[in-house]
Design a protein around this motif. Sequence first.
Motif, PDB file in Angstrom:
ATOM      1  N   THR A  24       0.839  -1.206   0.000  1.00 19.13           N
ATOM      2  CA  THR A  24       0.000   0.000   0.000  1.00 19.13           C
ATOM      3  C   THR A  24       0.874   1.257   0.000  1.00 19.13           C
ATOM      4  N   PRO A  25       0.677   2.179  -0.947  1.00 17.55           N
ATOM      5  CA  PRO A  25       1.414   3.454  -0.886  1.00 17.55           C
ATOM      6  C   PRO A  25       1.157   4.138   0.450  1.00 17.55           C
ATOM      7  N   LYS A  26       2.187   4.799   0.975  1.00 14.83           N
ATOM      8  CA  LYS A  26       2.101   5.334   2.344  1.00 14.83           C
ATOM      9  C   LYS A  26       0.912   6.267   2.549  1.00 14.83           C
ATOM     10  N   GLN A  27       0.576   7.044   1.503  1.00 14.58           N
ATOM     11  CA  GLN A  27      -0.514   8.005   1.680  1.00 14.58           C
ATOM     12  C   GLN A  27      -1.878   7.330   1.818  1.00 14.58           C
ATOM     13  N   PHE A  28      -1.946   6.018   1.507  1.00 10.87           N
ATOM     14  CA  PHE A  28      -3.212   5.290   1.625  1.00 10.87           C
ATOM     15  C   PHE A  28      -3.206   4.312   2.804  1.00 10.87           C
ATOM     16  N   LEU A  29      -2.138   4.329   3.607  1.00  7.59           N
ATOM     17  CA  LEU A  29      -2.138   3.519   4.821  1.00  7.59           C
ATOM     18  C   LEU A  29      -3.246   4.000   5.748  1.00  7.59           C
ATOM     19  N   SER A  30      -3.817   3.098   6.497  1.00 11.52           N
ATOM     20  CA  SER A  30      -4.918   3.460   7.390  1.00 11.52           C
ATOM     21  C   SER A  30      -4.382   4.174   8.626  1.00 11.52           C
ATOM     22  N   TYR A  31      -4.991   5.310   8.927  1.00 10.34           N
ATOM     23  CA  TYR A  31      -4.639   6.074  10.121  1.00 10.34           C
ATOM     24  C   TYR A  31      -5.933   6.583  10.745  1.00 10.34           C
ATOM     25  N   ARG A  32      -6.245   6.064  11.922  1.00  6.95           N
ATOM     26  CA  ARG A  32      -7.462   6.433  12.635  1.00  6.95           C
ATOM     27  C   ARG A  32      -8.707   6.274  11.762  1.00  6.95           C
ATOM     28  N   GLY A  33      -8.752   5.143  11.055  1.00  7.46           N
ATOM     29  CA  GLY A  33      -9.953   4.790  10.309  1.00  7.46           C
ATOM     30  C   GLY A  33     -10.095   5.410   8.942  1.00  7.46           C
ATOM     31  N   ALA A  34      -9.054   6.083   8.439  1.00  4.78           N
ATOM     32  CA  ALA A  34      -9.112   6.717   7.110  1.00  4.78           C
ATOM     33  C   ALA A  34      -7.724   6.667   6.484  1.00  4.78           C
ATOM     34  N   GLY A 210      10.257  25.916  10.962  1.00  2.86           N
ATOM     35  CA  GLY A 210       9.538  24.674  10.727  1.00  2.86           C
ATOM     36  C   GLY A 210       9.096  24.033  12.032  1.00  2.86           C
ATOM     37  N   ASP A 211       8.423  22.912  11.906  1.00  2.00           N
ATOM     38  CA  ASP A 211       7.889  22.193  13.068  1.00  2.00           C
ATOM     39  C   ASP A 211       8.572  20.835  13.160  1.00  2.00           C
ATOM     40  N   PRO A 212       9.345  20.567  14.234  1.00  2.48           N
ATOM     41  CA  PRO A 212      10.010  19.262  14.361  1.00  2.48           C
ATOM     42  C   PRO A 212       9.045  18.088  14.340  1.00  2.48           C
ATOM     43  N   GLY A 213       7.795  18.324  14.742  1.00  2.00           N
ATOM     44  CA  GLY A 213       6.809  17.248  14.731  1.00  2.00           C
ATOM     45  C   GLY A 213       6.204  16.977  13.371  1.00  2.00           C
ATOM     46  N   ASN A 214       6.498  17.843  12.392  1.00  2.00           N
ATOM     47  CA  ASN A 214       5.951  17.704  11.038  1.00  2.00           C
ATOM     48  C   ASN A 214       6.799  16.711  10.249  1.00  2.00           C
ATOM     49  N   ILE A 215       6.757  15.469  10.677  1.00  2.00           N
ATOM     50  CA  ILE A 215       7.657  14.429  10.168  1.00  2.00           C
ATOM     51  C   ILE A 215       7.092  13.791   8.908  1.00  2.00           C
ATOM     52  N   LYS A 216       7.995  13.412   8.006  1.00  2.00           N
ATOM     53  CA  LYS A 216       7.599  12.755   6.762  1.00  2.00           C
ATOM     54  C   LYS A 216       7.687  11.242   6.918  1.00  2.00           C
ATOM     55  N   ILE A 217       6.615  10.547   6.542  1.00  2.00           N
ATOM     56  CA  ILE A 217       6.615   9.084   6.545  1.00  2.00           C
ATOM     57  C   ILE A 217       7.319   8.619   5.274  1.00  2.00           C
ATOM     58  N   THR A 218       8.510   8.067   5.424  1.00  2.00           N
ATOM     59  CA  THR A 218       9.322   7.693   4.269  1.00  2.00           C
ATOM     60  C   THR A 218       9.725   6.227   4.301  1.00  2.00           C
ATOM     61  N   ASN A 219      10.305   5.799   5.419  1.00  2.00           N
ATOM     62  CA  ASN A 219      10.840   4.448   5.548  1.00  2.00           C
ATOM     63  C   ASN A 219       9.937   3.576   6.418  1.00  2.00           C
ATOM     64  N   PRO A 220      10.071   2.250   6.323  1.00  2.00           N
ATOM     65  CA  PRO A 220       9.217   1.357   7.119  1.00  2.00           C
ATOM     66  C   PRO A 220       9.235   1.662   8.606  1.00  2.00           C
ATOM     67  N   ASP A 222       9.340   4.410   9.991  1.00  2.00           N
ATOM     68  CA  ASP A 222       8.536   5.589  10.296  1.00  2.00           C
ATOM     69  C   ASP A 222       7.088   5.228  10.621  1.00  2.00           C
ATOM     70  N   LEU A 223       6.670   4.035  10.242  1.00  2.00           N
ATOM     71  CA  LEU A 223       5.274   3.649  10.444  1.00  2.00           C
ATOM     72  C   LEU A 223       4.894   3.584  11.919  1.00  2.00           C
ATOM     73  N   ARG A 224       5.896   3.453  12.792  1.00  2.00           N
ATOM     74  CA  ARG A 224       5.587   3.421  14.229  1.00  2.00           C
ATOM     75  C   ARG A 224       4.976   4.739  14.688  1.00  2.00           C
ATOM     76  N   LEU A 225       5.245   5.812  13.930  1.00  2.00           N
ATOM     77  CA  LEU A 225       4.685   7.115  14.291  1.00  2.00           C
ATOM     78  C   LEU A 225       3.171   7.129  14.140  1.00  2.00           C
ATOM     79  N   LEU A 226       2.636   6.193  13.345  1.00  2.00           N
ATOM     80  CA  LEU A 226       1.199   6.138  13.126  1.00  2.00           C
ATOM     81  C   LEU A 226       0.477   5.300  14.170  1.00  2.00           C
ATOM     82  N   GLU A 227       1.257   4.650  15.035  1.00  2.00           N
ATOM     83  CA  GLU A 227       0.662   3.784  16.039  1.00  2.00           C
ATOM     84  C   GLU A 227       0.357   4.598  17.285  1.00  2.00           C
TER      85      GLU A 227
END
Length: 394
Positions: A24-34, A210-220, A222-227
């Motif tokens: 799944t492309p990262k932009q279509f990974l499920s995050y909080r039901g969407a 900039g915002d240090p929390g404005n992180i880019k999901i790039t590598n596998p 990074d997916l822990r940030l979505l948990e």
Amino acid sequence: MPSTWAVLLAAGKGSRLAKAGIDTPKQFLSYRGAPLFWRSARVLAGLPELEGLVFVLPPDQGDGEDLIRKLEGEAPLGVAWRVTRGGARRQDSVAAGLAEVPPDCGRVLVHDSARPFLTPSLCASLLDALESADAAIPGLPVTDTIKVVEDGLAAETPDRSRLAAVQTPQAFRADVLRRGHETARAEDWDVTDDAMLVERLGGSVAVVPGDPGNIKITNPEDLRLLEDSVAPSPVPVTGFGYDVHKYGSGRPFILAGVHIQGAPEVVAHSDGDCLVHAVIDAILGCLGRGDIGQHFPDTSAEFDNVPSSVLLDQVLEMAREDGTEIVHLDCKVICQTPRIDPHSHLIRKSLARMLGMDETRVNLAATTEEGLGFTGEKRGLKCVAVCTALRPLA
């Protein structure tokens, strides 16, 4: 104020995740039901200035409009939206999105959906910077030493004090961005972000923090940030705010920073923004932190004519430090004069922006007391606010 649209880039293939076995492309990974890109869409749509949003989806995504329509049916964006298909390069995708922006649009935000943690305050800083620049980008200081490498050897060490790591969203005067993409096509430019186009045109590009929390999901990893971490459910709390100002020689009549021409002046120590003062009291009520007078006493010269937005920022910082999330605000302005209704939409938008909240979570109403009391006698105004928030368990 010029109209503002946003272009949300969600057309990437996510090749780094694919190599890790994630189809799944990262932009279509499920995050909080969407899908992940929907979080960026919600934040952008909540900006008071935003009139519309263009989704740039992959060419092979199927019927993108059906997807957006389904998502919006569950959580309406509240702004106009359009869908288009991306191209081979990032700049091709931006150009496709820009082509869907109305011709009379004055400002454009361009954002990568792989950065789902953007904030309204960052967007506001970028749009404000366009007052004196052709473009505005968020930049973070570079903390690592950077080397220019040639044939496997270090060739040069740039001065990192002059470097910045750039994020999105990026903000542009729409006419300048259009001219940049037209020139790029004509002269076959290849750029990695749209600010490069403005730079090559000789335009001005402002850099905001900039915002240090404005992180880019790039590598596998990074997916822990979505948990979402498992934590006790927060407790709903309610705070009530009330403020009064009498009319007389003093400060201009403002509500949530909106100056109402021809209205009576108000007597006040700060800038006299009765509405924001009531909101501050309501938030302090949620925090159990007393009232505005305890934190910003009218006996202190420090707060003489200080913008109420500054005081509100300090109270919002208290809420952030406390882990309290403000989820809804209901306000009422009570006065016989001036008439508030003609200005209520702008006041509501301004208040939502001050709070960094979606406008749908901020309500504003106005009423009179039919000639009764001091407001009915046109001797002053009063404002009340009820704040609903989620507060962590102690």
